[in-house]
Design a protein around this motif. Structure first.
Motif, mmCIF file in Angstrom:
data_model
loop_
_atom_site.group_PDB
_atom_site.id
_atom_site.type_symbol
_atom_site.label_atom_id
_atom_site.label_comp_id
_atom_site.label_asym_id
_atom_site.label_seq_id
_atom_site.Cartn_x
_atom_site.Cartn_y
_atom_site.Cartn_z
ATOM 1 N N ASN A 73 0.633 -1.131 0.008
ATOM 2 C CA ASN A 73 0.075 0.053 0.056
ATOM 3 C C ASN A 73 0.853 1.169 -0.141
ATOM 4 O O ASN A 73 0.396 2.180 -0.715
ATOM 5 N N SER A 74 1.891 1.434 0.875
ATOM 6 C CA SER A 74 2.769 2.710 0.743
ATOM 7 C C SER A 74 3.352 2.833 -0.341
ATOM 8 O O SER A 74 3.836 4.028 -0.564
ATOM 9 N N ILE A 90 -3.803 4.958 -14.647
ATOM 10 C CA ILE A 90 -3.374 4.050 -13.604
ATOM 11 C C ILE A 90 -4.635 3.416 -13.023
ATOM 12 O O ILE A 90 -5.503 4.223 -12.524
ATOM 13 N N ILE A 91 -4.649 2.149 -12.824
ATOM 14 C CA ILE A 91 -5.538 1.393 -11.918
ATOM 15 C C ILE A 91 -4.645 0.965 -10.670
ATOM 16 O O ILE A 91 -3.647 0.014 -10.859
ATOM 17 N N VAL A 92 -5.211 1.308 -9.464
ATOM 18 C CA VAL A 92 -4.488 1.262 -8.147
ATOM 19 C C VAL A 92 -5.318 0.398 -7.281
ATOM 20 O O VAL A 92 -6.409 0.624 -7.055
ATOM 21 N N GLU A 93 -4.707 -0.810 -6.879
ATOM 22 C CA GLU A 93 -5.462 -1.815 -6.123
ATOM 23 C C GLU A 93 -5.766 -0.835 -4.836
ATOM 24 O O GLU A 93 -5.054 -0.309 -4.152
ATOM 25 N N LYS A 94 -7.069 -1.502 -4.223
ATOM 26 C CA LYS A 94 -7.593 -0.761 -3.005
ATOM 27 C C LYS A 94 -6.646 -1.287 -1.695
ATOM 28 O O LYS A 94 -5.977 -2.277 -1.935
ATOM 29 N N PRO A 95 -6.436 -0.407 -0.658
ATOM 30 C CA PRO A 95 -6.666 0.768 -0.520
ATOM 31 C C PRO A 95 -5.611 1.673 -1.560
ATOM 32 O O PRO A 95 -4.513 1.382 -1.309
ATOM 33 N N ALA A 96 -5.968 2.647 -2.188
ATOM 34 C CA ALA A 96 -5.170 3.327 -3.335
ATOM 35 C C ALA A 96 -3.961 4.003 -2.572
ATOM 36 O O ALA A 96 -2.825 3.802 -2.983
ATOM 37 N N PHE A 97 -4.509 4.792 -1.728
ATOM 38 C CA PHE A 97 -3.433 5.612 -1.120
ATOM 39 C C PHE A 97 -3.642 5.828 0.375
ATOM 40 O O PHE A 97 -4.844 5.554 0.935
ATOM 41 N N GLU A 102 -2.097 12.601 -0.353
ATOM 42 C CA GLU A 102 -1.814 11.775 -1.672
ATOM 43 C C GLU A 102 -2.917 11.548 -2.411
ATOM 44 O O GLU A 102 -2.765 11.590 -3.860
ATOM 45 N N MET A 103 -4.200 11.155 -2.229
ATOM 46 C CA MET A 103 -5.320 11.160 -2.980
ATOM 47 C C MET A 103 -5.676 12.378 -3.884
ATOM 48 O O MET A 103 -5.631 12.186 -4.991
ATOM 49 N N ALA A 104 -5.638 13.500 -3.243
ATOM 50 C CA ALA A 104 -5.767 14.684 -3.734
ATOM 51 C C ALA A 104 -4.787 15.011 -4.895
ATOM 52 O O ALA A 104 -5.027 15.495 -6.052
ATOM 53 N N GLU A 105 -3.310 14.704 -4.601
ATOM 54 C CA GLU A 105 -2.353 14.899 -5.471
ATOM 55 C C GLU A 105 -2.540 14.223 -6.648
ATOM 56 O O GLU A 105 -2.410 14.661 -7.832
ATOM 57 N N ASN A 314 -11.419 7.554 1.154
ATOM 58 C CA ASN A 314 -10.089 7.746 1.506
ATOM 59 C C ASN A 314 -10.024 8.608 2.797
ATOM 60 O O ASN A 314 -9.638 8.187 3.924
ATOM 61 N N LYS A 315 -11.080 9.620 2.710
ATOM 62 C CA LYS A 315 -11.145 10.387 3.946
ATOM 63 C C LYS A 315 -11.612 9.712 5.168
ATOM 64 O O LYS A 315 -11.403 10.086 6.301
ATOM 65 N N VAL A 316 -12.939 8.866 4.880
ATOM 66 C CA VAL A 316 -13.501 8.121 6.013
ATOM 67 C C VAL A 316 -12.406 7.157 6.334
ATOM 68 O O VAL A 316 -12.159 6.816 7.900
ATOM 69 N N LEU A 317 -11.622 6.515 5.967
ATOM 70 C CA LEU A 317 -10.751 5.428 6.346
ATOM 71 C C LEU A 317 -9.718 6.164 7.026
ATOM 72 O O LEU A 317 -9.268 5.788 7.974
ATOM 73 N N THR A 318 -9.313 7.347 6.734
ATOM 74 C CA THR A 318 -8.074 8.000 7.350
ATOM 75 C C THR A 318 -8.716 8.670 8.681
ATOM 76 O O THR A 318 -8.204 8.539 9.879
#
Length: 333
Positions: A73-74, A90-97, A102-105, A314-318
């Motif tokens: 993940n990292s 880009i297809i990123v396996e969950k969790p993406a970031f 990181e997600m926003a960038e 991503n926001k909720v996970l964080t």
């Protein structure tokens, strides 16, 4: 034809490649691994494939247009960034970031470079998931939900032996919430929207991430309970509670059985669902719809909905993991 590259040579990459090939809309073009033998072992069964042992060479393969990333993940963020800068989808396996930053960038960079970013959260692309969403009543008729995905990981045995495998390491953005709980959060946010409050009560393991835990998502009129873990097994169904009964699902990470218990009539109605043998076929097909029709407004709307859902999940996970005191190395950067 979509020309696919792969980063990450584990079982899930094989499953995605087989799903992509099953759609007849992809070919496997290249495989990256730090070790040539590992890359070759992965790619041998797929025919004429190029191999690379450094990312600069890999992303420099001109006829490869799309990359599926399933590394720890990292590593997702830097690899995705490098790929986008090279002009690849880009297809990123969950969790993406690991973080909202990181997600926003990545989202901003993908938009600027005019390429696509997808998070491979397969459950939201399944027909069964969409059908359940269509069957849900208005939110003011929902009074609660309980989603469960808890499955023992063989790599937890390594933790018990004093080791720190990637999926249980804060250095690699691991833990139960990140690995399995993400499906539950996707289901809740995908069906109900963003919660007003998010709380996670986790049991930390010696590596200082969560082995098992319970989350509460608070909405205006109801709560959603999420139970996830990688150091135990659960055999519970998932349920959504309405004024007039209960919708019973065999899971929300992959839904193959569903029935509605009508309390007023004391009847159980079986809901007909269709599923694919390979659970990643539907997401591969959805991604291909967008990749092959980049100027189609309808596809554009679908894509933006997926991106916004990824951002919100991503926001909720964080918020959840920080409420439980789980800190990743990515948080300190």
């Amino acid at each position: 034809m979509i020309h696919l590259g792969i980063i990450g040579t584990n079982w899930i990459s094989h499953q995605f490649v087989k799903a992509a090939l099953e759609t007849n809309r992809y070919d496997l073009t290249a495989v990256y691994s730090r070790k040539l033998e590992t890359a070759q072992e992965f790619g041998n069964e797929y025919g004429d494939v190029e191999y690379a042992t450094d990312l600069k060479t890999f992303f420099g393969i001109a006829h490869m247009d799309t990359v599926y990333i399933a590394s720890p993940n990292s590593l997702h963020f830097e690899q995705a960034k490098q790929g986008i800068l090279a002009g690849k989808n880009i297809i990123v396996e969950k969790p993406a970031f690991s973080t909202p930053e990181e997600m926003a960038e990545i989202i901003e960079l993908a938009n600027r470079k005019k390429v696509f970013f997808f998070e491979a959260a397969r459950n939201i692309h399944e027909k069964s998931f969409k059908k359940i969403g269509d069957l849900l009543p208005l939110k003011n008729q929902i009074i609660g939900a309980n989603f469960t995905y808890t499955k023992y990981s063989s790599r937890y045995d390594q933790v018990l032996d004093g080791q720190e495998p990637n999926i249980f390491s804060p250095h690699f953005s691991g833990g139960a919430l990140a690995d399995l709980g993400v499906y539950l959060v996707y289901a809740a946010v995908g069906w109900f929207g963003m919660p007003n409050e998010s709380h996670y009560f986790a049991r930390k393991i010696p590596t200082n991430v969560d082995g098992i835990g319970t989350a509460i998502l608070r909405y205006d009129l109801f709560d959603v309970t999420l139970q996830t873990g990688k150091n135990a097994d659960s055999f519970l169904d998932s349920e959504i509670y309405f004024d007039g009964g209960t919708l019973i699902l065999d899971g929300v990470n992959a839904i193959s059985k569903a029935e509605f218990h009508d309390r007023n009539h004391q009847e159980r109605d079986i809901i007909s669902l269709t599923t694919e043998e390979n659970p990643m076929v539907e997401e591969a097909r959805d991604f291909a719809d967008v990749l092959e029709n980049p100027n189609d407004p309808t596809m554009g709307v679908r894509y933006e909905e997926w991106v916004e859902l990824s951002r919100n999940v991503n926001k909720v996970l964080t918020t959840l993991r920080k409420s439980a005191g789980i800190i990743f190395d990515a948080d300190k950067e």
